[in-house]
Design a protein around this motif. Structure first.
Motif, PDB file in Angstrom:
ATOM      1  N   VAL A  18      -8.973   2.365  19.724  1.00  0.00           N
ATOM      2  CA  VAL A  18      -9.004   2.579  18.263  1.00  0.00           C
ATOM      3  C   VAL A  18      -8.032   1.647  17.553  1.00  0.00           C
ATOM      4  N   ARG A  19      -6.844   1.514  18.108  1.00  0.00           N
ATOM      5  CA  ARG A  19      -5.832   0.763  17.358  1.00  0.00           C
ATOM      6  C   ARG A  19      -6.119  -0.733  17.341  1.00  0.00           C
ATOM      7  N   LYS A  20      -6.997  -1.183  18.200  1.00  0.00           N
ATOM      8  CA  LYS A  20      -7.333  -2.613  18.182  1.00  0.00           C
ATOM      9  C   LYS A  20      -8.560  -2.903  17.335  1.00  0.00           C
ATOM     10  N   ARG A  21      -9.027  -1.906  16.616  1.00  0.00           N
ATOM     11  CA  ARG A  21     -10.130  -2.145  15.685  1.00  0.00           C
ATOM     12  C   ARG A  21      -9.552  -2.386  14.296  1.00  0.00           C
ATOM     13  N   TRP A  22     -10.289  -3.081  13.467  1.00  0.00           N
ATOM     14  CA  TRP A  22      -9.807  -3.376  12.120  1.00  0.00           C
ATOM     15  C   TRP A  22     -10.002  -2.203  11.180  1.00  0.00           C
ATOM     16  N   MET A  23     -10.963  -1.355  11.497  1.00  0.00           N
ATOM     17  CA  MET A  23     -11.328  -0.301  10.561  1.00  0.00           C
ATOM     18  C   MET A  23     -10.176   0.625  10.141  1.00  0.00           C
ATOM     19  N   PRO A  24      -9.356   1.117  11.086  1.00  0.00           N
ATOM     20  CA  PRO A  24      -8.274   2.006  10.645  1.00  0.00           C
ATOM     21  C   PRO A  24      -7.328   1.334   9.653  1.00  0.00           C
ATOM     22  N   TYR A  25      -7.116   0.031   9.832  1.00  0.00           N
ATOM     23  CA  TYR A  25      -6.182  -0.687   8.956  1.00  0.00           C
ATOM     24  C   TYR A  25      -6.759  -0.862   7.552  1.00  0.00           C
ATOM     25  N   VAL A  26      -8.068  -1.125   7.506  1.00  0.00           N
ATOM     26  CA  VAL A  26      -8.728  -1.235   6.199  1.00  0.00           C
ATOM     27  C   VAL A  26      -8.676   0.118   5.488  1.00  0.00           C
ATOM     28  N   LEU A  27      -8.962   1.170   6.240  1.00  0.00           N
ATOM     29  CA  LEU A  27      -8.938   2.515   5.646  1.00  0.00           C
ATOM     30  C   LEU A  27      -7.524   2.876   5.184  1.00  0.00           C
ATOM     31  N   LEU A  28      -6.529   2.440   5.947  1.00  0.00           N
ATOM     32  CA  LEU A  28      -5.138   2.706   5.558  1.00  0.00           C
ATOM     33  C   LEU A  28      -4.831   2.025   4.222  1.00  0.00           C
ATOM     34  N   LEU A  29      -5.287   0.787   4.096  1.00  0.00           N
ATOM     35  CA  LEU A  29      -5.064   0.066   2.836  1.00  0.00           C
ATOM     36  C   LEU A  29      -5.741   0.785   1.674  1.00  0.00           C
ATOM     37  N   VAL A  30      -6.942   1.288   1.934  1.00  0.00           N
ATOM     38  CA  VAL A  30      -7.667   2.020   0.875  1.00  0.00           C
ATOM     39  C   VAL A  30      -6.886   3.275   0.489  1.00  0.00           C
ATOM     40  N   MET A  31      -6.342   3.957   1.479  1.00  0.00           N
ATOM     41  CA  MET A  31      -5.587   5.188   1.176  1.00  0.00           C
ATOM     42  C   MET A  31      -4.300   4.871   0.409  1.00  0.00           C
ATOM     43  N   ILE A  32      -3.661   3.786   0.787  1.00  0.00           N
ATOM     44  CA  ILE A  32      -2.440   3.390   0.072  1.00  0.00           C
ATOM     45  C   ILE A  32      -2.786   3.026  -1.376  1.00  0.00           C
ATOM     46  N   ALA A  33      -3.934   2.362  -1.520  1.00  0.00           N
ATOM     47  CA  ALA A  33      -4.386   2.032  -2.876  1.00  0.00           C
ATOM     48  C   ALA A  33      -4.645   3.324  -3.661  1.00  0.00           C
ATOM     49  N   GLY A  34      -5.229   4.308  -2.983  1.00  0.00           N
ATOM     50  CA  GLY A  34      -5.488   5.597  -3.629  1.00  0.00           C
ATOM     51  C   GLY A  34      -4.188   6.279  -4.054  1.00  0.00           C
ATOM     52  N   ALA A  35      -3.184   6.198  -3.175  1.00  0.00           N
ATOM     53  CA  ALA A  35      -1.880   6.794  -3.518  1.00  0.00           C
ATOM     54  C   ALA A  35      -1.271   6.083  -4.723  1.00  0.00           C
ATOM     55  N   ALA A  36      -1.453   4.771  -4.767  1.00  0.00           N
ATOM     56  CA  ALA A  36      -0.922   3.998  -5.903  1.00  0.00           C
ATOM     57  C   ALA A  36      -1.604   4.416  -7.199  1.00  0.00           C
ATOM     58  N   VAL A  37      -2.919   4.585  -7.127  1.00  0.00           N
ATOM     59  CA  VAL A  37      -3.671   5.013  -8.323  1.00  0.00           C
ATOM     60  C   VAL A  37      -3.170   6.382  -8.775  1.00  0.00           C
ATOM     61  N   LEU A  38      -2.978   7.288  -7.825  1.00  0.00           N
ATOM     62  CA  LEU A  38      -2.548   8.658  -8.165  1.00  0.00           C
ATOM     63  C   LEU A  38      -1.158   8.659  -8.807  1.00  0.00           C
ATOM     64  N   ILE A  39      -0.226   7.995  -8.128  1.00  0.00           N
ATOM     65  CA  ILE A  39       1.159   8.032  -8.602  1.00  0.00           C
ATOM     66  C   ILE A  39       1.339   7.195  -9.867  1.00  0.00           C
ATOM     67  N   TRP A  40       0.861   5.962  -9.836  1.00  0.00           N
ATOM     68  CA  TRP A  40       1.146   5.040 -10.951  1.00  0.00           C
ATOM     69  C   TRP A  40       0.181   5.220 -12.120  1.00  0.00           C
ATOM     70  N   LEU A  41      -1.112   5.234 -11.805  1.00  0.00           N
ATOM     71  CA  LEU A  41      -2.085   5.223 -12.913  1.00  0.00           C
ATOM     72  C   LEU A  41      -2.257   6.618 -13.518  1.00  0.00           C
ATOM     73  N   ILE A  42      -2.623   7.565 -12.659  1.00  0.00           N
ATOM     74  CA  ILE A  42      -2.880   8.917 -13.187  1.00  0.00           C
ATOM     75  C   ILE A  42      -1.566   9.590 -13.591  1.00  0.00           C
ATOM     76  N   GLY A  43      -0.536   9.435 -12.731  1.00  0.00           N
ATOM     77  CA  GLY A  43       0.727  10.104 -12.999  1.00  0.00           C
ATOM     78  C   GLY A  43       1.611   9.375 -13.996  1.00  0.00           C
ATOM     79  N   TYR A  44       2.180   8.274 -13.558  1.00  0.00           N
ATOM     80  CA  TYR A  44       3.209   7.569 -14.352  1.00  0.00           C
ATOM     81  C   TYR A  44       2.667   7.039 -15.674  1.00  0.00           C
ATOM     82  N   VAL A  45       1.576   6.256 -15.608  1.00  0.00           N
ATOM     83  CA  VAL A  45       1.013   5.675 -16.843  1.00  0.00           C
ATOM     84  C   VAL A  45       0.497   6.785 -17.757  1.00  0.00           C
TER      85      VAL A  45
END
Lengths: 291, 336
Positions: A12-39
């Motif tokens: 699993v860890r040698k596949r690219w998919m988990p890393y792409v999904l991680l980036l998507v989740m981090i982007a989601g956290a950024a949207v939640l904290i910065w866009l929906i919350g802070y802004v």
């Protein structure tokens, strides 16, 4: 079993998919904290939803917001995609047959896959959660507020751990649903679409039946989302109702089942989904055309 | 009989009559301890279609056992049943003295196998793939991985991702993974598919070496020449039914017929028919085929010379596994 588990994690860890999904989740956290919350808070500090916006980005309230919204929009989807993919690619590549002719019992193959995927999911979800908390700390500092757990109704460190565990419990049935569907259908698409369809469809069905009223409205008592909402609601910090942007019915906390009953129901669903997956896999003919 | 060459070229292409299928089983039944793999009335159905019917196979220790059959005969189904990938409708399998109904895992841990078209994780290197398979078999040591990579000629490409491998390289890696845990029994399903002629030859050599080293090899193929060259024993199936099994040597009989070309084939046919101890005499294209042993050759040549018929050519006819296979797999020969 240790080496088998290590092998599973290696796959699993040698596949690219988990890393792409991680980036998507981090982007989601950024949207939640910065866009929906802070802004959102910056734009309307006196408005009706200013309190919700503040509790979305400011530490420590952001813990609950990240866990709840992340549970529904990030974690469950992440787990569904990764779990379905790790199962069905074994069929697509033909490696499931190759593994079983090495003397690995079928239950062990599936258990190792489940455990290995779970470990990868836990690590990646904790990283995403950690990055979300980091965003929250930065945003809270930017707002000039102190970074502390010591607020009215604020959680201790052990309660934070409990909150994370509650959220994890809310992810498990969806992950196992995806797992079971992927095993049955040998298909990533079925695992993902089936799970996401269930998550969103259940909310719609519950809302419709609720509007009908009577016995139909009681359907929510057996819905997974209703019990997961109870776990999420238990994660609230301080007074007031819980803050969620999950696309499921959001009754007030008083209308939700007791958190222990919710845990039991969620556990029951998880066991059923896992049992179905193991039962089907144990009895299935694995022909060369299944690759 | 390993290392036998294939049938020599013949001017005539008709096949000889063989002994009835099924009568060439080894005359002395092997002791039970000698049997490494046995299927007992193994049966598989897919709906109404019978894929395999009451198959009784026996593979003896230290032998290279070919498993021949036309495409769709049930070879892969049989191997999948043996390896526990599909469940039989009837019968059972005994492997390395273990009943696979209850001891499949134990038996498989002492067995190496290549399935039709070996499968690997394409995003991983050959080494990582072998580490994974080794972990499942309990033998993931780097030293052993180096050994099997070297044995299969993949040492230089061991760190490359498998998705960049050719079909032939994948087959080699399949063999490397099968040999990783030094198994007693090797089960290979069409292992030379995708190999070029040099690779096939090398592969056959490797199989023969494994056999010589005491490994038991059960190898399915539809390539008759391949089986004839590398196997001690062979089982032939058609439409899911066993037609025959036994030593290749017993199937490929030599010297039970003579081929001759003379200055006058028509008269020669008449003359030879008068001789005692000679069976049928048939004309095939520009030669005569005489059913007679090699020892009768001198007598035949003398009789012809006395009638002033002279030989251009006289040689024993060798029947090949191909002849036998084509004969027994033709319509109506399947053992009921």
């Amino acid at each position: 079993m240790n080496s088998v588990l290590a092998a599973e994690i290696l796959k699993v860890r040698k596949r690219w998919m988990p890393y792409v999904l991680l980036l998507v989740m981090i982007a989601g956290a950024a949207v939640l904290i910065w866009l929906i919350g802070y802004v959102g808070y910056q734009e309307d500090q006196q408005g009706e939803f200013a309190g919700d916006a503040f509790r979305t980005f400011a530490f420590p309230w952001s813990i609950a917001a990240l866990l709840d919204s992340g549970q529904f929009w990030g974690a469950a989807i992440f787990v569904a995609i990764l779990t379905s993919s790790t199962v069905s690619t074994e069929y697509n590549w033909g490696t499931v047959r190759q593994a079983l002719i090495r003397g690995q019992p079928r239950w062990q193959f599936l258990a190792a896959k489940l455990l290995g995927t779970a470990i990868v999911c836990i690590v990646f979800l904790l990283i995403a959660f950690g990055v979300g908390i980091l965003f929250s700390i930065i945003a809270t500092s930017a707002e000039g507020k102190p970074i502390t757990l010591d607020v009215p109704g604020g959680p201790s460190l052990s309660v934070v751990v409990l909150m994370v565990l509650r959220s994890a419990a809310g992810i498990i049935p969806y992950g196992l649903l995806a797992f079971a569907l992927a095993v049955i259908g040998r298909s990533t698409a079925l695992g993902i679409a089936g799970t996401l369809g269930y998550m969103l469809g259940e909310g719609i069905v519950v809302a419709i039946l609720d509007s009908i009223g009577g016995i139909a409205a009681d359907f929510r008592e057996i819905a997974i989302g209703h019990h997961v909402a109870s776990l999420a609601a238990a994660n609230r910090i301080g007074s007031g109702d819980y803050n969620s942007i999950a696309a499921r019915e959001l009754p007030v906390s008083a209308d939700l089942p007791d958190v222990w009953i919710a845990s039991l129901v969620v556990c029951l669903y998880s066991v059923v989904f896992a049992a179905v997956a193991f039962f089907v896999f144990q009895r299935r003919d694995l022909r060369s055309s299944d690759r | 009989m390993r290392g036998r060459t294939g049938p020599s070229g013949r001017p005539c292409n008709a096949s000889l009559t063989h002994r009835a299928a099924g009568s060439i089983l080894a005359s002395v039944p092997p002791a039970d301890s000698d049997i490494v793999l046995r299927t007992v009335r193994l049966t598989k159905r897919y709906g109404r279609r019978i894929a395999l019917a009451d198959l009784d196979l026996e593979v003896r220790r230290g032998r290279v056992h070919g498993f021949l059959g036309p495409n769709g005969a049930g070879k892969t189904t049989c191997i999948s049943l043996i390896l526990g990938l599909i469940a039989p409708a009837g019968g059972h399998v005994e492997m390395l003295g273990l009943d696979t109904r209850t001891q499949l895992s134990q038996a498989l841990r002492r067995t190496g196998a290549i399935l039709e078209g070996p499968a690997f994780y394409p995003h991983l290197s050959a080494r990582d793939n072998l580490r994974i398979w080794g972990a499942l078999s309990g033998s993931a040591e780097d030293r052993r991985i180096d050994e099997v990579l070297a044995l299969t000629g993949l040492q230089a490409r061991g760190r490359d991702k498998v998705r960049g491998y050719s079909l032939g390289m994948t087959q080699r890696l399949g063999l490397a993974s099968a040999l990783l845990h030094d198994p007693e029994l090797l089960i290979l399903d069409e292992p030379t598919n995708g190999l070029d002629p040099a690779g096939m030859r090398e592969f056959r050599g490797l199989i023969r070496e494994l056999g010589a080293a005491g490994k038991t090899v059960f190898v399915s193929s539809h390539l008759l020449n391949e089986v004839e060259q590398m196997c001690d024993d062979v089982a032939i199936i058609k439409e899911g039914r066993l037609i025959t099994q036994g030593p290749v040597a017993a199937l490929v009989r030599r010297g039970d017929a003579l081929e001759l070309t003379t200055t006058d084939n028509e008269r020669a046919q008449t003359v030879i028919r008068t001789l005692k101890g000679v069976g049928s005499v048939t004309r095939e294209q520009d030669c005569l085929v005489v059913e007679a042993s090699r020892e009768r050759a001198a007598e035949i040549s003398r009789a012809l010379a006395e009638e002033q018929i002279y030989l251009w050519e006289l040689k024993p006819r060798e029947s090949s596994l191909e002849d036998f296979f084509l004969e027994v797999t033709s319509e109506g020969n399947a053992r009921e």
